[in-house]
Write an enzyme that holds these catalytic residues in place. Sequence first.
Site, short mmCIF file in Angstrom:
data_model
loop_
_atom_site.label_atom_id
_atom_site.label_comp_id
_atom_site.label_asym_id
_atom_site.label_seq_id
_atom_site.Cartn_x
_atom_site.Cartn_y
_atom_site.Cartn_z
N HIS A 1 19.26 -20.45 -24.65
CA HIS A 1 19.14 -21.42 -23.55
C HIS A 1 17.66 -21.72 -23.27
O HIS A 1 17.27 -22.86 -23.08
CB HIS A 1 19.84 -20.87 -22.31
CG HIS A 1 19.67 -21.70 -21.07
ND1 HIS A 1 20.61 -22.62 -20.65
CD2 HIS A 1 18.66 -21.77 -20.19
CE1 HIS A 1 20.19 -23.19 -19.55
NE2 HIS A 1 19.00 -22.70 -19.24
N GLU A 2 16.85 -20.66 -23.25
CA GLU A 2 15.41 -20.87 -22.99
C GLU A 2 14.75 -21.59 -24.16
O GLU A 2 13.88 -22.45 -23.95
CB GLU A 2 14.72 -19.53 -22.72
CG GLU A 2 15.25 -18.79 -21.50
CD GLU A 2 15.28 -19.64 -20.25
OE1 GLU A 2 14.43 -20.53 -20.11
OE2 GLU A 2 16.19 -19.44 -19.41
N HIS B 1 15.23 -25.21 -23.73
CA HIS B 1 14.25 -25.86 -22.84
C HIS B 1 12.97 -26.18 -23.60
O HIS B 1 12.37 -27.23 -23.41
CB HIS B 1 13.93 -24.95 -21.65
CG HIS B 1 14.97 -24.98 -20.57
ND1 HIS B 1 15.46 -26.15 -20.04
CD2 HIS B 1 15.61 -23.99 -19.91
CE1 HIS B 1 16.35 -25.87 -19.12
NE2 HIS B 1 16.48 -24.56 -19.03
N GLU C 1 19.66 -28.60 -17.35
CA GLU C 1 20.32 -27.31 -17.51
C GLU C 1 21.59 -27.46 -18.35
O GLU C 1 21.85 -26.67 -19.25
CB GLU C 1 20.67 -26.70 -16.15
CG GLU C 1 19.46 -26.24 -15.36
CD GLU C 1 18.59 -25.24 -16.10
OE1 GLU C 1 19.14 -24.40 -16.84
OE2 GLU C 1 17.37 -25.33 -15.97
#
Lengths: 196, 384
Positions: free
Chosen positions: B188-189, B192, B271
């Site tokens: 997930h990071e 980003h 997100e």
Amino acid sequence: MEMLLIILVLLALMAIGVWLYNRLIRKRNAFRNAFAQIDVQLKRRHDLIPNLVESVKGYMSHERETLTEVIEARNSAEQVRQQASGTPGDPATMAELGRAEGTLGGVLSRLFALSESYPELRASENFRQLQEELTSTENRVSYARQAYNDAVMKYNNAVQTVPSNAVASMFNFGVVAMLEFEDREQLQQAPRVSFS
Amino acid sequence: MTARAVFDFSEHQARARRQTAVLVLLFLLITLAISLLTGVVAGFLFGGAAEHVGHQTAAVPGGLEGMVEQIDWNLALTVAVLVAGIILATAAIRALMLGGNGATVARAMGGTEVTRDTRNPAKRRLYNVVEEVAIAATLPMPRVFVIKHEKGINAFAAGLRPGTAAIGITHGALASLTRDELQGVVAHEFAHINNGDMRLNLRLMAMIFGLVALSVAGRMVMRSVFFTGRGRRDQRAVLVAMAVGLTLVVLGALGVFAGRLLQAAISRQREHLADATAVQFTRQPGPLANALKKIGALQRDEQLQNPHGEEIRHMLFAEAVARRSPGLLATHPPLIDRIRALDPAFNPKTDPVWRQPQREMIRESRRGLRKQSEGSSGLDIADA
């Protein structure tokens, strides 16, 4: 006037041809580079296995057969790897590599399953470390393989679709093979088995 | 395998990207509208004032038409360009100031770096997981940090370019997540980083700062007029200047409010996008959903203790500042929505992970690291 027109059309055709050729070269470089990544990770995997066997030997003296099998599977996989790193994408080599790695994965997961019944071994820090490194390497191999197979698909699409297929056949760009591991289900479960 | 078919990450990605584009456009429109409005107000007031000074007795034409006639359009345009210039220039300066590399940000948040040669098994596992996902994402290896003394499950990515990025994981996440769940959070990071969300957020924050500067400028105008205009006879000019200052203050404040709402809305979209991209990297939505469920399970006592919590909350994996309702200012979509996107069969009433106590999570996480009976219980594994 007509001459000029013909020359212009020819020039345009040549420009398109050059562009298509360069595109094929770029895609070929991409999948070769992706294969180099797999090669790095497979090498890492093969380098870890002698250490694993060495640290396990003292505890698992009854499993000599399995240990020999692991070493044999590792050695033949390493041989195929060295051969394959020169010819990425070659269908025969890729199939052989897939088979060799599949066998290795199968034997390894058997070894980890057997280790369940040796609590002293499982408590050893060295073993846990090696297990973590192997789990991580399995993941790296599968992610690198994912990237390689994507790159191969893009390259093959370019080789087989109109109009770049004309350029491809002119300059001998052949279709290349993806890398699939036989015994994949078992291989994917190897880290899971070792966790429980 | 079936879960992979259910979760179509490319479709989710396309939708999130489209919505972000609309929101960014809205942001630019707000800036433009505020500049133009200020310009028109200034043009009206000063244009009208000048006319009154020139022809004291001339009757003021009534109605909207008359008002439009009174506007000094040259002045309006100048002021509008000036205001837009102020907003964009302060935004640019702010962006330059905040644009440090990821490691600096991570250290500022109290992170300690994890390196390849760590002897700690939990940290070693984290480092490995980050390396794995870097291969999956085909991005350079970022620096890795652990936020100590942080029991909640959270993570962040910092740094404006993939080359200078850093990923931070709280101690609680390290202790409570299994290897696969950790991988989902790290992916997930990475998403980003891959999607340029830190850059986008920085720009939005800088724009808001520009709008704040506008209302500060307005206040300064009002104050200077208040102090210098007292003794002067020309009360009309003083009033006009006051009105211009007030306009700046009001429009600036309105802009800041609208900007915050938009920033939060964009952040929520990003997100969802990052969740989808994370699945693209790891090809398994299950563990990421589980990590989110564990956050939900801990939410009662989980609160980021960090004093910077409010400033950096948009960068986090999950909302750190506790909110009663998923308001318009929330930077993350509601947990349940995120979990449902990944796991459509999720039911908070019956899901075992959603109600798992942290003690059990830690036990499960440690199973992969050391023998179960060994060592004391608690959160100490990452401090060894």
